[in-house]
Structures are given as structure tokens and as C-alpha cells.
Design a protein around this motif. Structure first.
Motif, PDB file in Angstrom:
ATOM      1  N   ASN A  20      12.658  27.240  56.985  1.00  0.00           N
ATOM      2  CA  ASN A  20      12.813  28.372  56.092  1.00  0.00           C
ATOM      3  C   ASN A  20      11.866  28.235  54.925  1.00  0.00           C
ATOM      4  O   ASN A  20      11.576  27.119  54.488  1.00  0.00           O
ATOM      5  CB  ASN A  20      14.259  28.473  55.593  1.00  0.00           C
ATOM      6  N   HIS A  61      14.075  40.453  53.041  1.00  0.00           N
ATOM      7  CA  HIS A  61      14.416  39.185  53.681  1.00  0.00           C
ATOM      8  C   HIS A  61      15.437  38.518  52.763  1.00  0.00           C
ATOM      9  O   HIS A  61      15.074  37.830  51.812  1.00  0.00           O
ATOM     10  CB  HIS A  61      13.187  38.289  53.833  1.00  0.00           C
ATOM     11  N   LYS A  74      17.998  36.025  51.186  1.00  0.00           N
ATOM     12  CA  LYS A  74      18.122  34.563  51.196  1.00  0.00           C
ATOM     13  C   LYS A  74      19.522  34.180  50.746  1.00  0.00           C
ATOM     14  O   LYS A  74      20.095  34.831  49.854  1.00  0.00           O
ATOM     15  CB  LYS A  74      17.129  33.926  50.209  1.00  0.00           C
ATOM     16  N   HIS A  90      18.987  29.872  54.031  1.00  0.00           N
ATOM     17  CA  HIS A  90      18.780  30.697  55.217  1.00  0.00           C
ATOM     18  C   HIS A  90      18.101  31.991  54.809  1.00  0.00           C
ATOM     19  O   HIS A  90      18.282  32.464  53.686  1.00  0.00           O
ATOM     20  CB  HIS A  90      20.113  31.043  55.877  1.00  0.00           C
ATOM     21  N   THR A  91      17.352  32.548  55.741  1.00  0.00           N
ATOM     22  CA  THR A  91      16.727  33.852  55.522  1.00  0.00           C
ATOM     23  C   THR A  91      17.264  34.823  56.564  1.00  0.00           C
ATOM     24  O   THR A  91      17.225  34.527  57.769  1.00  0.00           O
ATOM     25  CB  THR A  91      15.197  33.748  55.679  1.00  0.00           C
ATOM     26  N   PHE A  92      17.771  35.946  56.128  1.00  0.00           N
ATOM     27  CA  PHE A  92      18.256  37.000  57.028  1.00  0.00           C
ATOM     28  C   PHE A  92      17.342  38.208  56.854  1.00  0.00           C
ATOM     29  O   PHE A  92      17.174  38.715  55.749  1.00  0.00           O
ATOM     30  CB  PHE A  92      19.700  37.381  56.675  1.00  0.00           C
ATOM     31  N   MET A  93      16.796  38.701  57.962  1.00  0.00           N
ATOM     32  CA  MET A  93      15.837  39.809  57.879  1.00  0.00           C
ATOM     33  C   MET A  93      16.551  41.166  57.790  1.00  0.00           C
ATOM     34  O   MET A  93      16.068  42.176  58.312  1.00  0.00           O
ATOM     35  CB  MET A  93      14.890  39.765  59.079  1.00  0.00           C
ATOM     36  N   THR A  94      17.683  41.176  57.127  1.00  0.00           N
ATOM     37  CA  THR A  94      18.573  42.333  57.122  1.00  0.00           C
ATOM     38  C   THR A  94      17.886  43.624  56.656  1.00  0.00           C
ATOM     39  O   THR A  94      17.986  44.666  57.313  1.00  0.00           O
ATOM     40  CB  THR A  94      19.786  42.018  56.238  1.00  0.00           C
ATOM     41  N   GLU A 123      14.656  44.380  56.402  1.00  0.00           N
ATOM     42  CA  GLU A 123      13.548  44.821  57.251  1.00  0.00           C
ATOM     43  C   GLU A 123      14.058  45.308  58.614  1.00  0.00           C
ATOM     44  O   GLU A 123      13.509  46.264  59.179  1.00  0.00           O
ATOM     45  CB  GLU A 123      12.523  43.687  57.428  1.00  0.00           C
ATOM     46  N   VAL A 124      15.099  44.676  59.134  1.00  0.00           N
ATOM     47  CA  VAL A 124      15.680  45.138  60.402  1.00  0.00           C
ATOM     48  C   VAL A 124      16.310  46.524  60.222  1.00  0.00           C
ATOM     49  O   VAL A 124      16.148  47.405  61.077  1.00  0.00           O
ATOM     50  CB  VAL A 124      16.707  44.121  60.944  1.00  0.00           C
ATOM     51  N   ALA A 177      13.474  48.958  60.294  1.00  0.00           N
ATOM     52  CA  ALA A 177      12.890  49.105  61.637  1.00  0.00           C
ATOM     53  C   ALA A 177      13.827  49.888  62.558  1.00  0.00           C
ATOM     54  O   ALA A 177      13.379  50.723  63.348  1.00  0.00           O
ATOM     55  CB  ALA A 177      12.589  47.720  62.230  1.00  0.00           C
ATOM     56  N   LEU A 178      15.143  49.640  62.441  1.00  0.00           N
ATOM     57  CA  LEU A 178      16.096  50.341  63.310  1.00  0.00           C
ATOM     58  C   LEU A 178      16.164  51.828  62.970  1.00  0.00           C
ATOM     59  O   LEU A 178      16.239  52.676  63.865  1.00  0.00           O
ATOM     60  CB  LEU A 178      17.495  49.730  63.188  1.00  0.00           C
ATOM     61  N   LEU A 210      25.076  45.606  59.501  1.00  0.00           N
ATOM     62  CA  LEU A 210      24.067  44.553  59.352  1.00  0.00           C
ATOM     63  C   LEU A 210      24.463  43.554  58.266  1.00  0.00           C
ATOM     64  O   LEU A 210      24.356  42.340  58.461  1.00  0.00           O
ATOM     65  CB  LEU A 210      22.694  45.163  59.039  1.00  0.00           C
ATOM     66  N   GLY A 255      27.133  35.499  59.901  1.00  0.00           N
ATOM     67  CA  GLY A 255      26.215  34.403  60.233  1.00  0.00           C
ATOM     68  C   GLY A 255      26.218  33.331  59.160  1.00  0.00           C
ATOM     69  O   GLY A 255      26.177  32.128  59.452  1.00  0.00           O
TER      70      GLY A 255
END
Lengths: 348, 348
Positions: free
Chosen positions: A140, A178, A180, A193-197, A199-200, A203-204, A269, A276
Motif C-alpha cells: 500500500n 482512493h 485510506k 489499506h486503500t479502498f478504491m471506493t 473511483e469504482v 466508473a460504475l 460500496l 472489508g
């Protein structure tokens, strides 16, 4: 004070007669500049869109100097000897000069030791704070957040809140593109930890079938958001790759309006992100329930996280404001760029 | 046989003198047509890109008829009385005519009862097979897969394999853009999940930071794929929103080449899909380990799933070929569109 190009400016106090430090939060898509007095109070701020991927001209043609001058040239014209510090993606391999990552566990002293200098065209050296790397099977990285974290800790230290938590560690969340989640122990960034929440989500909604039935609501729909969080928390749910499809099928079956779908998906998300995080915390014999933690970031987004965390039994999530300025001030002070004076507690 | 526009054609046996049925697999982005003889053997096939979202002209201007004629007009010119059946998105609200969903548990008889007819411009009626809806808190829908599933079951029935499994249920996976996992019990579609794995992979690689460091390899990298599956299976991993970021950070730390990143990400996503399926199966006191199951879909993609399933202790995943043709034939037969003759077992 002048406005140059896309630069917005905001005056916070008296003009720069008592200026002691210029500090930059220089990311991928934005650049924020702070002018501090010798007590760590912010005198002026400036913001522009000249992030490292959005320079006014290519880097090879002096793009970094151009953005730098546009942001802080007026301040340096008035006070040419001011020290300048920067944190964020400006220190990445794609930035002005690479400031190699400091490994976890990372203290503020280690960040200070890792500062890299780049000479600007106007002769002033720019001190770039390094990012932090946690190596291993799932590595990370962060750049910029380390500075915010030490800003938040400075704030907690000033209020005395951190002392009791030092032993068992402080959990800090930084929602965003992103997101953290960072565990700090003994004033060191220990694990994250990095969660791409974010950006996802983008994209969705912009590039999959889910966006086709969505309409952006006039204002956030908290019920739809919490419904998404609850689905993500359910035992035996089949994971985020499956639950997101319900954004569409609840629409098809008239259980969710088009306007509710964005907030429902956001809740899904963020709920899966916190689920997670729970799973990762469980490996450390820890949990979100009953824990107190700190949040740094956009206030409206942090408020969503407060709502979601509440569902996980975490009712003490505190927003830390001005963590970026506080962190830049703290590291500059620790690096000897400014005198200690009366320090971080007075940063507003 | 002629080729029209983007239509590809392939001759499989003798010309259409013994033709008995035309069947269409008509999806969002593609249209496949099959010409059957009276024994259920495929005489000819044709494929085009005229999916319902890709018609040669707008639907309001006869786009469905134009696509229909281009695909099967030549066959109908020779044999104007042939019955025609279709499955897939052509029966959706955006299709030629909506064939309302049949609810789970859904038998082949229920699908037959739900067939909707649309009159084509050339006078031939088109029989459209409905999709299946599983309503509830997380609704699920399918259109086209129900036909493939009954095709696969016909195949298993013919080989005698299904008989012993009828009591405990048959698990069928259909990898793809929206992967389906379907539990069939007593010849009824009982329960299913949709995982947006394929579409999420495309969105992540084309529209997020993860794609920026990726290079498509000359051929799939099985080791990188399996590494992704293993990470997704690890106890305490923080979920797919976090693990996907390692595609980038393993690159930053020189642990994964640019060419390995696509397969690693694919392994992560398929691994998380199967992990989610495991969690859902656990609710039914079931598991993937030791189970035998069937896969329907693109052969190369199914082979990836076989590798991933192996990591989950599921070593008996069997590819079912020609499930679409078999299913269309079976439903047409059951609907009385063609005589029973010697039936599905002879579909090749």
C-alpha cells in the motif's frame, strides 16, 4: 491579491507582513497553497486546478514552475525568503521530483528525514515530503495522506485526546477517490489499506449498465444510502460484484426509483468498504464496533461515513478539520523550516 | 448462402431441404441464428452484430425486421413455413416485444407458457421465450441464460448424469459480462446470483488508474491469474474494493510486470466472485469444495473458471457445449413448434 487563470484565492487574515511559511498540498488534480504566520495560523489560502496531471504547460516545458509561480509567486514577491514545503503527488515519480517512499512503521521524524529538495526557477528551494509505503503481499502507498495524519495527530495531541489512545492505536479514515484506513500506534503509521471506493463508484455510474437507469437526485437520499449499507452488511450476501447488480434489478422491479439509485449504490460500496475493513481488523483481534476513530476529508462525504459507521456499531467517529494545514505546519516545524514559536495547536 | 452486411455464416451440414426450425439467440450486442432439421441437428448457423442495441436502423423504423431479414430471410425464402423461436434480450422492455419474466422456481413448462408472439413484416410469427425473475430484497433477472440452462439439463438428462443429482440440485455457472450462478432443483431454476465481473473488469481496466500501468500480454499468464485468485481467497483480506489496488502497488514495487497486471486483476475478480458464491452457498449449508458443476459460455473464459474453481476445492467443473442450441430446440419442441421426432439428445 490577484487571481491568475483558474486560481481562486481567499484571504483569511491580515496581509503577509508576518508570513513565516508557504505550504502546498499538491495532488493529481488540484493544488492548494497556505500562507502561515510564525504562530502556525493560516493568513491566506489559494487553490487551483493545476494538479500534477493538469499543469498549465507540459512538465518538460517548465509546467511545474509555471503552476508554482501562479499559486505562490505573489507571496514570494512580497517575502522572497519564505521557506516552502509541499506534500502529495508532487513527490511521486510523475511529480516535480521523486521523494522516495518511507517504509512503515513511519514516524513524523522519518518523513522529515525523507524530505527531498527541488530548486525552483525563481531560486527558492521546494521541500517535498515523501509518501509512505507498506510493503508485503498487498503493498500500500500514500502520498499526502501521511501529512494529513500527522496533522490530525497534532490536533489530538493538543487536545490531550491521543494520549490515552496511544497504546491501543488510533484508527483514521480518509474517504475519497482512493479511501485510506490507517492504524497509527506510538505516533507511527503502522499499517493501512486503500479502498478504491470513490473511483469504482465513478466508473460504475459512468461506464457500466448501472448508470443507464440512474438520475442524480436534487439532494442526497439518506434512506436509499442506508439501505445500501444494510445490504452490504448482511450475512451471506454474495459480495460487492453481485450486490451492485441489485441497483438495477431493484429499479426493474419498482423497488428503487432512478433518483434513489446513486445513493443506494454509494451505500453499497461504502458498506462493503467498511465490511472489508472489519475483516482486516478482525485479523488484529479488533473491530469497528465500540471504537472511536477520526475521519479526514470532504465534509459531506465524511458525514456519509459517519452514518455508515453507525450501522457497524461505531458511534464515535470524529471529523478532523484542517488536517492538511496542520500537518504541513507540523512537518515544516519539525524539519526546522520555521521556528517552533507557539506551534501547531494554534493552526486554525 | 449469402453474406449480408456484418453477418458471418457457417454451413454445418446439407442444405435446408430438411429444415424444421429456425432459432435465434438475440442479445444486446449480437444475434445468432440456427437452422435445425427435424431431428434437432443444426444444419446451418449465422451470426451478426445486430443485437437489440445495435440494429441496422432504429427500432421505430423497422430495425428489428431488418435485422431479422438479414439473419434468416434467406432460410425463410426457401422454407416460408418454418417456425421461428428466439431467446434473449429481444424479449426485454427494450426488445422487439416484451415477454414478461417468469418467476422462480421456473420450469421449462413455465417458460413455454410465457412465450410471447410478435408478427414479423414478412408474416412469420416470432416466438419469444421469456426471461426469469427471482424477486426479493436482492432481485435477479436473466434473459437468454434460462434457455441455455434447459439446454444443459437436456444434455445431462440424455447422458443420465442429472438423474442422481436431481435431489440435491445442480449448480450451473455462466461466466461473462454479467456472470450468473444458478441453482437448479427438480428441473426448475430455483435461485440465482448475478456477478458483474466481466463488466467491472472492463470498467476498471478502461476507466480507472489500474489500466494506466497495464499492457495486454501476448497470451494469458496463468501464474498471475492464479496469484490473483489466491489473494482473493485469503482469510482476512479486505475485500475486492481494496485488493484491486494491489494490481497497481505490486507494479510500483516491481512485484508484477505491466503484462501480468491484466491477468492478476482477472484472477482477483473471479476469485472474489467465487468467494461471494461460497458465502451465498454457505447460507444453504452448501459449499464449492467437492461439488460437481457445469459451466456454459466462452470456452477460454470457462477454462479460467475451471482453474479458479480448482483453488476452491471444486475439481469437477464440466463445460457444456452448444447449450444455447440445445435449449432453443428443447423449448421449441416442448412448445409444439416442431414434432418431437428423436429430440434433443441428437442436437450436435
Amino acid at each position: 491579491m490577484t487571481q491568475t487563470g483558474s486560481t481562486l484565492s481567499m484571504q483569511r487574515a491580515e496581509p503577509a507582513s508576518g508570513a513565516a511559511l508557504i505550504a502546498l498540498d499538491w495532488g493529481t488534480t488540484s493544488l492548494r497553497a497556505y500562507l502561515f504566520d510564525a504562530n502556525g495560523a493560516v493568513l491566506e489560502t489559494r487553490a487551483s486546478t493545476a494538479g500534477i496531471m493538469n499543469l498549465p504547460r507540459p512538465a518538460a516545458e517548465g509546467g511545474f514552475d509555471a503552476a508554482f509561480d501562479a499559486a505562490v509567486g505573489a507571496w514570494l514577491d512580497r517575502s522572497p525568503e519564505l521557506p516552502v514545503i509541499a506534500a502529495g503527488m508532487v513527490g511521486s515519480a510523475q511529480g516535480w521530483k521523486e521523494a522516495p517512499y518511507v517504509n512503515t512503521p513511519a514516524s513524523a521524524d522519518a518523513l522529515v528525514d525523507g524530505i527531498v529538495r527541488v530548486q525552483t526557477a525563481r531560486g527558492v528551494p521546494l521541500n517535498i515530503v515523501p509518501g509512505v509505503l507498506q510493503n508485503g503481499e498487498l503493498p500500500n502507498v500514500m502520498r499526502g495522506e501521511e501529512t494529513q495524519i500527522f496533522g490530525a495527530l497534532a490536533c489530538a495531541a493538543a487536545s490531550g485526546a491521543a494520549a490515552s489512545a496511544a497504546g491501543k492505536g488510533v484508527l483514521i479514515g480518509l474517504p475519497g477517490t482512493h479511501a485510506k484506513w490507517v492504524m497509527v500506534r506510538d505516533a507511527k503509521i503502522e499499517r493501512f489499506h486503500t479502498f478504491m471506493t470513490g473511483e469504482v463508484f465513478a466508473a460504475l455510474t459512468e461506464h457500466t449498465i448501472l448508470g443507464r437507469t440512474m438520475v442524480t437526485p436534487d439532494r442526497p437520499d439518506t434512506d436509499a444510502f442506508l439501505r445500501g449499507v444494510r445490504v452490504a452488511r448482511e450475512k451471506g450476501q454474495p459480495g460487492v460484484l453481485a450486490t451492485i447488480f441489485s441497483t438495477r434489478t431493484l429499479g426493474l422491479t419498482a423497488q428503487l426509483t432512478r433518483e434513489q439509485q446513486p445513493d443506494y449504490l454509494s451505500g453499497l460500496l461504502i458498506g462493503h468498504e467498511l465490511g472489508g475493513l472489519e475483516a482486516a481488523l478482525a485479523q488484529q483481534q479488533s473491530t469497528l464496533a465500540g471504537r472511536s476513530l477520526q475521519l479526514i476529508g470532504n465534509e459531506a462525504l465524511c458525514e456519509r461515513y459517519v452514518l455508515a459507521l453507525d450501522q457497524f456499531g461505531c458511534h464515535r467517529a470524529e471529523l478532523v478539520r484542517h488536517a492538511t494545514e496542520r500537518g504541513l505546519w507540523r512537518i515544516a516545524t519539525q524539519a526546522g523550516l520555521v521556528g517552533e514559536a507557539s506551534g501547531a495547536a494554534q493552526a486554525n
